[in-house]
Scaffold this motif. Structure first.
Motif, PDB file in Angstrom:
ATOM      1  N   PRO A 154       0.799  -1.231   0.000  1.00 13.89           N
ATOM      2  CA  PRO A 154       0.000   0.000   0.000  1.00 13.89           C
ATOM      3  C   PRO A 154       0.831   1.281   0.000  1.00 13.89           C
ATOM      4  N   VAL A 155       1.893   1.323   0.819  1.00 16.28           N
ATOM      5  CA  VAL A 155       2.760   2.512   0.872  1.00 16.28           C
ATOM      6  C   VAL A 155       3.501   2.683  -0.448  1.00 16.28           C
ATOM      7  N   MET A 156       3.969   1.574  -1.015  1.00 21.41           N
ATOM      8  CA  MET A 156       4.672   1.628  -2.295  1.00 21.41           C
ATOM      9  C   MET A 156       3.754   2.161  -3.397  1.00 21.41           C
ATOM     10  N   SER A 157       2.536   1.667  -3.446  1.00 21.50           N
ATOM     11  CA  SER A 157       1.588   2.100  -4.476  1.00 21.50           C
ATOM     12  C   SER A 157       1.188   3.564  -4.296  1.00 21.50           C
ATOM     13  N   LEU A 158       1.035   3.979  -3.048  1.00 23.86           N
ATOM     14  CA  LEU A 158       0.699   5.377  -2.760  1.00 23.86           C
ATOM     15  C   LEU A 158       1.794   6.315  -3.267  1.00 23.86           C
ATOM     16  N   THR A 159       3.048   5.955  -3.033  1.00 24.39           N
ATOM     17  CA  THR A 159       4.168   6.803  -3.458  1.00 24.39           C
ATOM     18  C   THR A 159       4.248   6.869  -4.981  1.00 24.39           C
ATOM     19  N   ARG A 160       3.960   5.761  -5.648  1.00 21.34           N
ATOM     20  CA  ARG A 160       3.900   5.784  -7.108  1.00 21.34           C
ATOM     21  C   ARG A 160       2.829   6.761  -7.588  1.00 21.34           C
ATOM     22  N   GLY A 161       1.671   6.713  -6.951  1.00 23.07           N
ATOM     23  CA  GLY A 161       0.583   7.610  -7.323  1.00 23.07           C
ATOM     24  C   GLY A 161       0.935   9.068  -7.114  1.00 23.07           C
ATOM     25  N   PHE A 162       1.669   9.361  -6.047  1.00 18.64           N
ATOM     26  CA  PHE A 162       2.088  10.739  -5.769  1.00 18.64           C
ATOM     27  C   PHE A 162       2.949  11.289  -6.901  1.00 18.64           C
ATOM     28  N   PHE A 163       3.933  10.524  -7.339  1.00 20.73           N
ATOM     29  CA  PHE A 163       4.798  10.989  -8.433  1.00 20.73           C
ATOM     30  C   PHE A 163       4.037  11.080  -9.752  1.00 20.73           C
ATOM     31  N   GLN A 164       3.077  10.173  -9.963  1.00 19.76           N
ATOM     32  CA  GLN A 164       2.265  10.238 -11.182  1.00 19.76           C
ATOM     33  C   GLN A 164       1.441  11.517 -11.225  1.00 19.76           C
ATOM     34  N   GLY A 165       1.050  12.004 -10.044  1.00 16.92           N
ATOM     35  CA  GLY A 165       0.313  13.264  -9.978  1.00 16.92           C
ATOM     36  C   GLY A 165       1.139  14.429 -10.498  1.00 16.92           C
ATOM     37  N   TYR A 166       2.465  14.305 -10.416  1.00 15.57           N
ATOM     38  CA  TYR A 166       3.373  15.308 -10.976  1.00 15.57           C
ATOM     39  C   TYR A 166       3.738  14.975 -12.426  1.00 15.57           C
ATOM     40  N   GLN A 167       3.045  13.980 -12.980  1.00 19.97           N
ATOM     41  CA  GLN A 167       3.292  13.497 -14.347  1.00 19.97           C
ATOM     42  C   GLN A 167       4.732  13.015 -14.515  1.00 19.97           C
ATOM     43  N   ASP A 168       5.291  12.504 -13.419  1.00 19.12           N
ATOM     44  CA  ASP A 168       6.635  11.933 -13.423  1.00 19.12           C
ATOM     45  C   ASP A 168       6.476  10.418 -13.304  1.00 19.12           C
ATOM     46  N   MET A 169       6.587   9.733 -14.433  1.00 22.20           N
ATOM     47  CA  MET A 169       6.324   8.292 -14.466  1.00 22.20           C
ATOM     48  C   MET A 169       7.583   7.445 -14.232  1.00 22.20           C
ATOM     49  N   ILE A 215       9.502  -9.815  -0.782  1.00 20.02           N
ATOM     50  CA  ILE A 215      10.866  -9.404  -1.151  1.00 20.02           C
ATOM     51  C   ILE A 215      10.814  -8.368  -2.270  1.00 20.02           C
ATOM     52  N   GLY A 216       9.963  -8.604  -3.250  1.00 18.74           N
ATOM     53  CA  GLY A 216       9.812  -7.663  -4.355  1.00 18.74           C
ATOM     54  C   GLY A 216       9.298  -6.314  -3.897  1.00 18.74           C
ATOM     55  N   ALA A 217       8.291  -6.329  -3.029  1.00 22.18           N
ATOM     56  CA  ALA A 217       7.721  -5.077  -2.515  1.00 22.18           C
ATOM     57  C   ALA A 217       8.766  -4.278  -1.751  1.00 22.18           C
ATOM     58  N   LEU A 218       9.612  -4.970  -1.006  1.00 16.36           N
ATOM     59  CA  LEU A 218      10.683  -4.295  -0.261  1.00 16.36           C
ATOM     60  C   LEU A 218      11.646  -3.595  -1.224  1.00 16.36           C
ATOM     61  N   GLY A 219      12.017  -4.268  -2.297  1.00 18.65           N
ATOM     62  CA  GLY A 219      12.903  -3.670  -3.292  1.00 18.65           C
ATOM     63  C   GLY A 219      12.291  -2.461  -3.967  1.00 18.65           C
ATOM     64  N   GLY A 220      11.015  -2.575  -4.372  1.00 23.00           N
ATOM     65  CA  GLY A 220      10.330  -1.464  -5.033  1.00 23.00           C
ATOM     66  C   GLY A 220      10.176  -0.257  -4.127  1.00 23.00           C
ATOM     67  N   LEU A 221       9.903  -0.500  -2.839  1.00 21.08           N
ATOM     68  CA  LEU A 221       9.726   0.587  -1.881  1.00 21.08           C
ATOM     69  C   LEU A 221      11.048   1.312  -1.615  1.00 21.08           C
ATOM     70  N   LEU A 222      12.134   0.574  -1.557  1.00 21.43           N
ATOM     71  CA  LEU A 222      13.448   1.191  -1.332  1.00 21.43           C
ATOM     72  C   LEU A 222      13.832   2.124  -2.478  1.00 21.43           C
ATOM     73  N   ILE A 223      13.533   1.729  -3.719  1.00 23.93           N
ATOM     74  CA  ILE A 223      13.826   2.584  -4.879  1.00 23.93           C
ATOM     75  C   ILE A 223      13.006   3.872  -4.813  1.00 23.93           C
ATOM     76  N   LEU A 224      11.738   3.754  -4.457  1.00 31.13           N
ATOM     77  CA  LEU A 224      10.875   4.941  -4.351  1.00 31.13           C
ATOM     78  C   LEU A 224      11.353   5.866  -3.236  1.00 31.13           C
ATOM     79  N   GLY A 225      11.781   5.278  -2.105  1.00 31.59           N
ATOM     80  CA  GLY A 225      12.299   6.084  -1.009  1.00 31.59           C
ATOM     81  C   GLY A 225      13.550   6.858  -1.414  1.00 31.59           C
ATOM     82  N   TRP A 226      14.429   6.192  -2.167  1.00 28.68           N
ATOM     83  CA  TRP A 226      15.648   6.854  -2.659  1.00 28.68           C
ATOM     84  C   TRP A 226      15.299   7.993  -3.602  1.00 28.68           C
ATOM     85  N   TYR A 227      14.325   7.771  -4.483  1.00 30.54           N
ATOM     86  CA  TYR A 227      13.944   8.804  -5.446  1.00 30.54           C
ATOM     87  C   TYR A 227      13.283   9.997  -4.746  1.00 30.54           C
ATOM     88  N   TYR A 228      12.460   9.704  -3.738  1.00 30.74           N
ATOM     89  CA  TYR A 228      11.806  10.780  -2.987  1.00 30.74           C
ATOM     90  C   TYR A 228      12.852  11.639  -2.272  1.00 30.74           C
TER      91      TYR A 228
END
Length: 552
Positions: A154-169, A215-228
């Motif tokens: 849920p947190v990973m998907s929320l962060t993806r949605g936040f960046f999409q709101g800035y049209q940053d895919m 394991i996959g969700a952990l990897g995806g969330l770490l990348i989003l955290g780094w980008y944020y």
């Protein structure tokens, strides 16, 4: 002359062109498509070794894996609750009003909510596993291994949605890719050790294969955290530049978000709900109304709901990528009450869907035989069901795009209404078609239900926003003709190869698949570039590709 004066003069001489909505849609779709497709392709490729390592238990393992993910997808739908897509929409809405601080506050408040929902969903799935197993004890630990991923997703998907709101895919695309890579590495390593080294039972192999979602969700969330973290200063600057004219409380902010998220729950879960209907009706229907053995029924379910569904979802992922890009752009146009821009963006999104999905869908149908053998093994039923499913990917993908467009212009109730009508149509035809066509029946019922919803939505766009159907029809006719040419050439290559070599061997199938897909794709690209149809849909930028390929 001062540096500032020089800068001002240079700016006047060479003003930077603001990217159009179509440019943003194309750029965003490119990133999302790349991330989704690579993610899906990886998610399909792992099947080759994974399926092989389970040996004689491969279909049983895949059936168990599919049952676990079918129920897990419902909990995933509940835990995400449509909020990430709603956040993308609302953030774009506030940004269009130059209220960046409001959108950022919305994201931060939503983080706590998504964490709470994730933990609650994980606990529910864990403790309800015995009830949801329908008496199959082997499924219970599979459900529980998947429950752990619900804490992070849920947190990973929320962060993806936040960046999409800035049209940053880009962050969404990269996190999808990393999530899939991390998941597959753990999944294959665990399966190999359990099945090939330890020679343990297939149930344990499946349990670790499904735990790989965490394991996959952990990897995806770490990348989003780094980008944020990298974008933190830029986001702060946006917030400082906000007009701060919109006064809205935290309670109202969250209430609006939840209200917008409800339709996204139903629409986002459309394919999940369709799959759930297959899960709960196929086996009982076949047991009651046919004389087929239970093993054969489970094998048929594994073929159409597991094997073939994994492959067609690669194509459907293209539509999901386009939909994710279109929503914030439409929300921005709707906020500005620009009906003409809305109509243009609707047509642009549908044309982009057609130019990509038509050849992919028909092409997959043409190469179904070598494709199925490469990923699984020779199975005549699986090959024919895959070919049929490839056609059904078109209405599924179109539904994803159209329903997202509806929500982008805040027609949430209508989107839900049209989905329910289509779903009820599937409910009505599901059992008769299953009895008549067996594994083909649920797939056909899905196609019929989706098409009913699609017709209703296109009809709404036509009457409300004067969607240019004449323009779409002209583009559709050309693209369909070129797609049929691609289909015919690819199919002829497969048929010719089948008459000369034995495609039941995976290596031969792989070579034929590569040749047929490459020739078909080049023919389609050549026709679109030669006739300048690609220019009309994508824009003048394709002229560089034409020049590179020496097409006049």
């Amino acid at each position: 002359m001062s540096i500032n004066s020089q800068t001002e003069m240079q700016a006047k001489k060479s003003p930077q062109k603001e990217p159009t909505a179509k440019d943003k849609m194309l750029r965003g779709s490119a990133w999302m498509t790349a991330g989704s497709v690579f993610s899906r392709v990886l998610g399909a490729i792992y099947i080759i070794p994974w399926y092989t390592w389970f040996g004689k238990d491969n279909l049983a393992a895949n059936a168990l894996y599919t049952k676990g993910y079918t129920v897990y997808s419902v909990f995933l739908m509940i835990s995400i609750a449509g909020i990430p897509s709603a956040v993308a929409k609302q953030v774009a809405h506030y940004n269009a009003q130059n209220e960046y601080a409001v959108g950022q506050r919305l994201y931060k408040k939503s983080l706590l909510l998504m964490l709470a929902i994730g933990f609650l969903s994980a606990l529910l799935m864990w403790y309800l596993a015995p009830l949801l197993s329908l008496g199959e004890a082997d499924v219970i630990p599979v459900f529980r291994s998947l429950a752990l991923a619900l804490i992070l997703i849920p947190v990973m998907s929320l962060t993806r949605g936040f960046f999409q709101g800035y049209q940053d895919m880009f962050p969404s695309a990269m996190s999808q890719l990393v999530e899939q890579i991390a998941r597959i590495i753990y999944m294959l390593a665990a399966t190999y050790i359990i099945m090939q080294v330890m020679h343990s039972n297939y149930q344990l192999g499946v349990i670790h294969s499904t735990f790989a979602a965490f394991i996959g969700a952990l990897g995806g969330l770490l990348i989003l955290g780094w980008y944020y973290w990298r974008k933190h200063k830029e986001l702060k600057q946006y917030a400082l530049q906000s007009t701060n004219q919109l006064k809205i409380s935290d309670r109202r902010l969250m209430a609006d978000l939840l209200l917008q998220s409800v339709p996204f729950v139903l629409i986002g879960a459309s394919t999940t709900l369709y799959n759930q209907l297959d899960y709960f009706t196929f086996k009982p229907t076949m047991i009651s109304l046919s004389h087929i053995s239970l093993k054969t029924i489970n094998d048929l379910y594994a073929i159409f709901a597991g094997n073939d569904n994994k492959l067609i979802m690669i194509v459907v992922a293209l539509a999901s990528a386009m939909a994710a890009t279109a929503v914030p752009l439409l929300s921005e146009a709707y906020t500005k009450n620009d009906h003409k821009k809305i109509a243009t963006q609707l047509a642009d999104a549908l044309e982009l869907f057609l130019i990509v999905m038509l050849p992919c869908s028909l092409g997959m149908a043409a190469v179904a035989k070598p494709l199925y053998i490469v990923f699984y093994q020779y199975n005549i039923t699986g090959i024919y069901v895959l070919s049929f499913s490839a056609y059904v990917a078109l209405p599924i993908g179109l539904f994803i795009v159209l329903s997202s467009l509806m929500q982008g212009i805040y027609q949430n109730k209508k989107a839900v209404k049209y989905f329910i009508i289509g779903f009820l149509v599937k409910v009505v035809v599901q059992v008769p078609l299953t009895v008549w066509l067996q594994a083909f029946g649920p797939v056909m019922a899905t196609g019929i239900g989706m098409m009913v919803s699609n017709i209703l939505m296109i009809r709404y766009f036509y009457y409300k926003y004067h969607l240019d159907l004449d323009r779409l029809e002209r583009r559709f006719d050309g693209l369909l003709l070129f797609s049929f040419a691609t289909f015919a050439v690819a199919l002829l290559i497969v048929l010719a190869a089948s008459s000369v070599i034995n495609l039941e061997y995976r290596l031969w199938s792989f070579l034929v698949l590569v040749i047929a897909a490459s020739v078909g794709a080049f023919l389609y690209l050549y026709l679109c570039l030669k006739t300048r149809l690609a220019d009309k849909i994508i824009g003048a930028r394709v002229s560089r590709l034409r020049k590179w390929l020496h097409i006049k």
